[in-house]
Enzyme design. Structure first.
Site, PDB file in Angstrom:
ATOM      1  N   GLY A   1     -24.412   0.331 -13.994  1.00 54.37           N
ATOM      2  CA  GLY A   1     -23.441   1.343 -13.632  1.00 54.37           C
ATOM      3  C   GLY A   1     -22.534   0.917 -12.495  1.00 54.37           C
ATOM      4  N   THR A   2     -23.057   0.124 -11.565  1.00 47.80           N
ATOM      5  CA  THR A   2     -22.243  -0.321 -10.436  1.00 47.80           C
ATOM      6  C   THR A   2     -21.066  -1.161 -10.906  1.00 47.80           C
ATOM      7  OG1 THR A   2     -24.093  -0.253  -8.880  1.00 47.80           O
ATOM      8  CG2 THR A   2     -22.251  -1.716  -8.332  1.00 47.80           C
TER       9      THR A   2
ATOM     10  N   ASN B   1     -26.474  12.484  -8.033  1.00 50.76           N
ATOM     11  CA  ASN B   1     -27.750  11.779  -8.038  1.00 50.76           C
ATOM     12  C   ASN B   1     -28.743  12.318  -7.016  1.00 50.76           C
ATOM     13  OD1 ASN B   1     -25.465  10.420  -6.585  1.00 50.76           O
ATOM     14  ND2 ASN B   1     -27.144   9.325  -5.584  1.00 50.76           N
TER      15      ASN B   1
ATOM     16  N   GLN C   1     -26.464   9.796 -14.185  1.00 52.01           N
ATOM     17  CA  GLN C   1     -27.611  10.671 -13.969  1.00 52.01           C
ATOM     18  C   GLN C   1     -27.771  11.726 -15.054  1.00 52.01           C
ATOM     19  OE1 GLN C   1     -30.012  10.291 -11.996  1.00 52.01           O
ATOM     20  NE2 GLN C   1     -29.253   8.837 -10.486  1.00 52.01           N
TER      21      GLN C   1
ATOM     22  N   SER D   1     -25.585   3.879 -16.785  1.00 56.64           N
ATOM     23  CA  SER D   1     -26.577   2.839 -16.553  1.00 56.64           C
ATOM     24  C   SER D   1     -27.788   3.113 -17.417  1.00 56.64           C
ATOM     25  CB  SER D   1     -26.967   2.815 -15.073  1.00 56.64           C
ATOM     26  OG  SER D   1     -27.822   1.744 -14.785  1.00 56.64           O
TER      27      SER D   1
ATOM     28  N   HIS E   1     -31.001   2.285 -17.046  1.00 58.48           N
ATOM     29  CA  HIS E   1     -32.313   2.553 -16.466  1.00 58.48           C
ATOM     30  C   HIS E   1     -32.499   3.975 -15.967  1.00 58.48           C
ATOM     31  CE1 HIS E   1     -30.170   1.716 -12.685  1.00 58.48           C
ATOM     32  NE2 HIS E   1     -31.194   2.228 -12.036  1.00 58.48           N
TER      33      HIS E   1
ATOM     34  N   THR F   1     -21.666 -14.115 -21.157  1.00 55.30           N
ATOM     35  CA  THR F   1     -22.538 -13.951 -22.320  1.00 55.30           C
ATOM     36  C   THR F   1     -23.292 -12.633 -22.235  1.00 55.30           C
ATOM     37  OG1 THR F   1     -22.822 -16.334 -22.521  1.00 55.30           O
ATOM     38  CG2 THR F   1     -24.461 -14.960 -23.609  1.00 55.30           C
TER      39      THR F   1
ATOM     40  N   CYS G   1     -30.686   5.299  -0.719  1.00 54.81           N
ATOM     41  CA  CYS G   1     -31.517   4.195  -0.254  1.00 54.81           C
ATOM     42  C   CYS G   1     -30.900   2.872  -0.703  1.00 54.81           C
ATOM     43  CB  CYS G   1     -32.915   4.318  -0.837  1.00 54.81           C
ATOM     44  SG  CYS G   1     -34.198   4.499   0.396  1.00 54.81           S
TER      45      CYS G   1
END
Length: 377
Positions: A71-72, A140, A168, A188, A190, A227, A317
């Site tokens: 996502g960043t 978030n 989120q 993202s 994860h 790639t 964090c």
């Protein structure tokens, strides 16, 4: 030893078993998706299948999807590659947005943590330069859901584009590119049970040009060189498929909202001084931002960790360092709440006993800190 309790899904959800299985299968096969031989074509087929799975989840054209390292990177590509000379961002955006657009104008939020639409309209009206506005779908830290569709109407009426970070929200509420009215979505894997290290940018107009920020190859329709991470992309596709299956069911929160509500009710019953931040606003079904006045958030995180419960501080964090929360500051929260908040986030593998374990450990901490704690369960 008792089972460790993981209540930090907003930092990263555990990988779903079906995702891990799909990735293992992909890892067992060689092949660069850019190669023309059979192995390369097979790898390409896996990437394109994942692209279709993700497109199906949000109602997008697969050709408008750009796979990234997360996502960043997707946020950086949206902000730096859009070609707009003016950037505006809500004051509660993720640091990956704020740091990618340090020169951007900040749009304030109300004390409820919701973007101030009147202020947004005034800011856009004050300058007619081509603009892009970044408004996340769900915060978030607090889980508060933003009125993105309303913002989109204001933004488009002023000739601007809308970028929406939906990381989120994915897998927790339904996300529709068309209903949101966004020009660009970013996400993202994860956060929804996929692997870390892979994400995507989604264009509403698949033919729209983006200036790449990574150079050196023609991958992803020349929008992102490098790639492709085939196994990671396959995992993202599998996570999107699972999320879609969950959200298509009768219980679209798969029990998570009931667990979240039980946690909040228990916390307020045990510690009358506890405050649920954003309780009156629309929120994600899995997230609570809980303040224990007088006890620093980082103290709560460490104490709960020692008790076998993983949560996050209300503040963002980074590399193990807890910084003051720009989100809670933007909401104008008083100091006693702003510094004492933690984020508890649940997900697909959360169980009722996880909530019970959290409440017992959290009440013990409050009691130890001298707060009034009810003995009623």
């Amino acid at each position: 030893m008792s089972r460790a309790v993981y209540l930090d899904y907003n930092s990263g959800a555990p990988v779903r078993p079906e995702v891990a299985a799909a990735m293992v299968e992909a890892l067992a096969e060689p092949g660069n998706p850019s190669s023309v031989h059979g192995f390369g074509r097979a790898a390409r087929a896996r990437v394109e299948a994942a692209r279709r799975q993700l497109a199906g989840l949000v109602g997008a054209d697969p050709a408008g999807i750009v796979f990234t390292s997360g996502g960043t990177e997707a946020n950086a590509l949206a902000l730096r590659g859009c070609g707009r000379s003016r950037l505006l961002v809500s004051s509660i955006e993720h640091p990956s947005v704020l740091d990618s657009a340090s020169e951007a104008e900040r749009v304030p939020v109300t004390p409820d943590g919701i973007i101030d639409l009147a202020a947004l309209d005034c800011l856009l009206a004050a300058n007619t330069r081509p603009a892009l506005v970044s408004v996340m779908l769900a915060n978030n830290e607090t889980g508060i859901v933003q009125p993105v569709a309303e913002a989109a109407r204001i933004i488009h009426a002023r000739g601007a584009w809308l970028h929406c970070d939906v990381a989120q929200a994915m897998g927790r509420i339904k996300v529709s590119l068309g209903q949101l009215g966004a020009d660009i979505l970013t996400l993202s894997a994860h956060k929804m049970g996929g692997p870390a290290g892979v994400g995507a940018l989604i264009l509403a107009e698949s033919g729209r040009t983006l200036a790449p920020i990574l150079l050196g190859g023609g991958q992803e329709r020349r929008r992102r060189a490098g790639t492709e991470n085939v196994a990671g992309i396959v995992g993202l596709g599998a996570a999107a498929q699972s999320a879609g299956d969950d959200l298509a069911g009768a219980d679209t929160t798969y029990g998570v909202q009931a667990l979240r509500d039980r946690l909040e009710e228990g916390a307020r019953r045990l510690v009358p001084d506890a405050v649920v931040i954003g309780a009156g606003a629309p929120r994600l079904p899995n997230t609570t931002c809980l303040a224990l006045p007088g006890v620093e958030g980082r103290t709560q995180v460490m104490a709960l960790d020692l008790a076998g419960v993983a949560v996050s501080a209300g503040a963002a964090c980074s590399s193990g360092k807890v910084a003051p929360s720009h989100v809670l500051a933007a909401m104008g929260l008083e100091e006693r709440l702003k510094g004492s908040a933690i984020r508890v986030s649940l997900g697909w593998s959360s169980r009722p006993e996880d909530v019970d374990t959290f409440l017992a450990a959290w009440a013990d901490l409050a009691r130890h800190k001298g707060l009034k704690v009810s003995e009623a369960a």
